[in-house]
Design a protein around this motif. Structure first.
Motif, PDB file in Angstrom:
ATOM      1  N   THR A   1      48.126  56.384  58.157  1.00 15.75           N
ATOM      2  CA  THR A   1      46.752  57.062  58.259  1.00 15.75           C
ATOM      3  C   THR A   1      46.944  57.914  59.279  1.00 15.75           C
ATOM      4  O   THR A   1      47.472  58.034  60.269  1.00 15.75           O
ATOM      5  CB  THR A   1      45.985  55.689  58.832  1.00 15.75           C
ATOM      6  OG1 THR A   1      45.767  54.466  57.746  1.00 15.75           O
ATOM      7  CG2 THR A   1      44.289  56.344  58.881  1.00 15.75           C
TER       8      THR A   1
ATOM      9  N   THR B   1      43.874  60.465  61.189  1.00 18.30           N
ATOM     10  CA  THR B   1      42.572  60.525  61.775  1.00 18.30           C
ATOM     11  C   THR B   1      42.364  62.293  62.309  1.00 18.30           C
ATOM     12  O   THR B   1      43.266  62.422  63.254  1.00 18.30           O
ATOM     13  CB  THR B   1      42.306  59.689  62.455  1.00 18.30           C
ATOM     14  OG1 THR B   1      42.421  58.223  62.027  1.00 18.30           O
ATOM     15  CG2 THR B   1      40.489  59.521  63.049  1.00 18.30           C
TER      16      THR B   1
ATOM     17  N   LYS C   1      34.316  61.828  62.068  1.00 18.13           N
ATOM     18  CA  LYS C   1      35.773  61.399  61.855  1.00 18.13           C
ATOM     19  C   LYS C   1      36.245  61.405  60.561  1.00 18.13           C
ATOM     20  O   LYS C   1      35.889  60.546  59.782  1.00 18.13           O
ATOM     21  CB  LYS C   1      35.799  60.069  62.720  1.00 18.13           C
ATOM     22  CG  LYS C   1      37.068  59.363  62.384  1.00 18.13           C
ATOM     23  CD  LYS C   1      37.529  58.012  63.383  1.00 18.13           C
ATOM     24  CE  LYS C   1      36.598  56.933  62.915  1.00 18.13           C
ATOM     25  NZ  LYS C   1      36.799  55.834  63.479  1.00 18.13           N
TER      26      LYS C   1
ATOM     27  N   ILE D   1      39.167  60.537  57.857  1.00 15.29           N
ATOM     28  CA  ILE D   1      40.347  59.392  57.880  1.00 15.29           C
ATOM     29  C   ILE D   1      41.064  59.457  56.579  1.00 15.29           C
ATOM     30  O   ILE D   1      40.335  59.319  55.510  1.00 15.29           O
ATOM     31  CB  ILE D   1      39.818  57.819  58.174  1.00 15.29           C
ATOM     32  CG1 ILE D   1      39.183  57.883  59.423  1.00 15.29           C
ATOM     33  CG2 ILE D   1      41.082  57.076  58.033  1.00 15.29           C
ATOM     34  CD1 ILE D   1      38.583  56.498  59.559  1.00 15.29           C
TER      35      ILE D   1
END
Length: 182
Positions: A119, A121, A105, A107
């Protein structure tokens, strides 16, 4: 020009004769359009008449859009459109639960000129075109070989933001496209 010819009923038995004949006539009128001129006004009139005739053949059901809204809908602090962002932090870890469990992942955190934080992701499976498109937008190219997310920190981008809502009314602010700002 086509000649009008009586056709057999297209829509079922003759017990709906009036309705069937009206639909047949509408269909024949669509087929018998005589192209006299192709100027814009004629084309607009044709398009308007075509939509009207089609709506007689295929009636449209009306919707109440307020019935489609959930009880509450998020209002994001960053509006949609073009905004300048600065990348403040980048992390890469492995998702430990949920449907993305086991996937890497990425970010990426940003802030805008007013200090609002955004943010983004990205879940990295075997492929992720959106992540590669994003990196290409930030750097202006796709880097060859190994790549470290730390090289993105401090970079300024001009991004086009859009809001994506879940059926429950939760809003996600997403970056559709971006480009580097020098």
């Amino acid at each position: 020009m086509l000649k009008k010819v009586k056709r057999p009923t297209l829509y079922g038995p003759d017990n709906n004769k009036d309705q069937s004949e009206e639909r047949d006539n509408n269909m024949m009128n669509l087929a018998n359009f005589d192209e006299k001129e192709t100027d814009e006004k004629t084309e607009r009139n044709f398009a308007f008449n075509l939509r009207r005739k089609i709506s007689n053949i295929f009636p449209v059901e009306a919707l109440n859009l307020y019935n489609l809204l959930p009880p509450s809908v998020d209002t994001p602090s960053i509006s949609e459109g073009v905004v300048d962002l600065t990348i403040s932090d980048c992390t890469l870890n492995v998702e430990t639960y949920g449907k993305y469990q086991g996937l890497k992942k990425a970010i990426i955190k940003f802030f805008d000129e007013e200090g609002q934080v955004l943010t983004q992701t990205f879940y990295l499976g075997q492929t992720n075109t959106n992540f590669v498109k994003f990196i290409n937008g930030v750097l202006g190219e796709i880097p060859e070989g190994e790549f470290s997310l730390n090289t993105l920190k401090g970079r300024k981008i001009r991004a086009f933001l859009y809001h994506n809502y879940t059926n429950e009314g939760k809003c996600y602010v997403n970056i559709a496209t971006c480009e580097p700002v020098e």
